[in-house]
Design a protein around this motif. Structure first.
Motif, PDB file in Angstrom:
ATOM      1  N   GLY A 130      -6.665 -35.292 -27.825  1.00 25.54           N
ATOM      2  CA  GLY A 130      -7.506 -34.312 -28.031  1.00 25.54           C
ATOM      3  C   GLY A 130      -6.927 -33.253 -26.885  1.00 25.54           C
ATOM      4  N   LYS A 131      -6.016 -33.564 -26.063  1.00 26.92           N
ATOM      5  CA  LYS A 131      -6.154 -32.599 -24.985  1.00 26.92           C
ATOM      6  C   LYS A 131      -4.622 -32.005 -25.640  1.00 26.92           C
ATOM      7  N   THR A 132      -5.070 -30.558 -25.488  1.00 20.84           N
ATOM      8  CA  THR A 132      -3.272 -29.305 -25.908  1.00 20.84           C
ATOM      9  C   THR A 132      -2.897 -29.611 -24.650  1.00 20.84           C
ATOM     10  N   LEU A 133      -0.946 -29.709 -25.598  1.00 19.23           N
ATOM     11  CA  LEU A 133       0.140 -29.259 -24.153  1.00 19.23           C
ATOM     12  C   LEU A 133      -0.237 -27.684 -23.686  1.00 19.23           C
ATOM     13  N   PRO A 134      -0.228 -27.854 -22.575  1.00 15.11           N
ATOM     14  CA  PRO A 134       0.731 -26.308 -21.322  1.00 15.11           C
ATOM     15  C   PRO A 134       1.575 -25.476 -22.847  1.00 15.11           C
ATOM     16  N   ASN A 135       0.972 -24.292 -22.733  1.00 17.52           N
ATOM     17  CA  ASN A 135       1.752 -23.411 -23.367  1.00 17.52           C
ATOM     18  C   ASN A 135       3.411 -22.844 -23.510  1.00 17.52           C
ATOM     19  N   PHE A 136       3.987 -23.377 -22.174  1.00 23.55           N
ATOM     20  CA  PHE A 136       5.150 -23.451 -22.267  1.00 23.55           C
ATOM     21  C   PHE A 136       5.885 -23.901 -22.549  1.00 23.55           C
ATOM     22  N   ILE A 137       5.248 -25.349 -22.427  1.00 20.00           N
ATOM     23  CA  ILE A 137       5.872 -26.980 -22.990  1.00 20.00           C
ATOM     24  C   ILE A 137       6.227 -26.093 -24.816  1.00 20.00           C
ATOM     25  N   VAL A 138       4.986 -26.253 -25.303  1.00 22.53           N
ATOM     26  CA  VAL A 138       4.928 -25.520 -26.646  1.00 22.53           C
ATOM     27  C   VAL A 138       6.117 -24.730 -27.773  1.00 22.53           C
TER      28      VAL A 138
END
Length: 353
Positions: free
Chosen positions: A335-343
């Motif tokens: 459920g944990k989202t990835l940091p925006n910079f990785i996406v």
């Protein structure tokens, strides 16, 4: 109920005759220009829906990095795909349209006009006050362009990715529990039955339809939940006449919208929940698939009218394939989202129109 989360609509499968040609059009018109994978292989697990024969295919999963679901552009390479025997009628059983988010409806409509897109009517408002219009791609598929407030990032492009789907059903009351509870589009924004003015470009005569609009929660979950954004599922049922199944007598992968795919965390729990509600997995990769450089667990069910719904729990995805950088999602907390910079690094793979 065992815990499972739906992180958004990951993609909609689109069967075409030429995947590369179709992708070029979708890049130009919808800016679906970031490939997650491009893969040619045998669809060995799908024989239940390919007449018992293993068929070869080429698939491209493409995203729009402003946010929303992607397109899985699908082409048989071992057979010639077939279209429906008769023209699809609005309200037939299956995926009728794919919703695409936009920032400004008039500006987007003008752009589509300038590009020679087949537009169905002019911009109007749906029952919840959202400005929208319909169009057809060169392959006869209907898309609904709608103004949207849910975005991952913004650039100069007019459109984002998939914001939802319209699904033809026989009875909205029978279909609501599946999409509302199991696929977690838990907010009923609207429900009524009447003749709809905004459906006028899609139907030949005045006809009454039951119509339900369901929306997912605003809070995003899963590694790519922020990218997938908030989505809606619109259920449409004809009140006074019967409708045909869009894929009756045809194979999964034939021309048209072949499935809607939800991004999942907790696939095993979801399998138990669906099984207990009368929706057993009809296809299950049993915790293993490999689409070129991406891997994970995929499965299918049929909704109450036989429309195919795919679920994918992603385990590995290439961020920068040419540098050998792959993201192992099995090591992340569910459920944990990835940091925006990785996406946002995915945009480095962008292919120009």
């Amino acid at each position: 109920m065992n815990k499972a989360t739906i992180n958004g609509i990951q993609q909609v499968g689109i069967g075409v005759k030429d995947a590369n040609e179709a992708w070029k059009w979708y890049r130009r018109i919808f800016k679906m220009d970031v490939p997650i994978f491009q893969d040619s292989a045998e669809a060995a697990l799908m024989t239940r829906y390919t007449a018992g024969k293993v068929e070869k295919r080429h698939a491209i999963l493409a995203m729009n990095m402003q946010g929303g679901g992607g397109f899985e552009i699908w082409q048989f390479t071992s057979r010639t795909p077939t279209g429906p025997q008769k023209a699809i009628a609005w309200g037939d059983l299956g995926i009728l349209a794919v919703k695409i988010r936009c920032k400004d409806i008039q500006e987007t409509y003008a752009f589509m006009q300038s590009e020679g897109v087949e537009l169905l009517g002019t911009p109007t408002k749906n029952p919840i006050g959202v400005s929208h219009f319909y169009l057809k791609d060169p392959y006869g598929n209907i898309f609904e362009i709608e103004e949207n407030q849910s975005w991952f990032s913004k650039n100069s492009d007019l459109t984002g990715g998939v914001s939802g789907v319209v699904i033809g059903v026989t009875d909205v009351e029978k279909s609501i529990p599946l999409y509302k509870s199991h696929y977690q589009h838990s907010e009923i924004l609207f429900q009524d039955t009447k003749v709809w003015d905004d459906f006028a470009p899609l139907v030949g005569d005045e006809e009454s339809f039951s119509r339900v609009i369901l929306r997912s929660p605003g809070e995003r979950t899963g590694a790519f939940g922020k990218l997938l954004c908030q989505t809606t599922v619109e259920l449409v049922a004809v009140k006074d006449s019967k409708r045909a199944k869009i894929y009756e007598g045809r194979l999964w992968g034939d021309l048209g919208f072949i499935h809607v795919c939800f991004d999942v965390c907790g696939m095993k729990n979801l399998r138990t929940n669906l099984q207990n509600s009368g929706f057993p997995f009809t296809v299950d990769s049993n915790n293993g698939f490999d689409m070129g450089k991406a891997a994970g667990h995929f499965a299918y069910i049929e909704d109450p009218d036989g429309t195919l719904v795919e679920m994918v729990e992603t385990h590995k995805i290439p961020i920068m394939e040419k540098w050998g950088w792959y993201l192992d999602l099995k090591k992340r907390k569910q459920g944990k989202t990835l940091p925006n910079f990785i996406v946002k690094m995915l945009s480095l793979n962008r292919v120009k129109a």
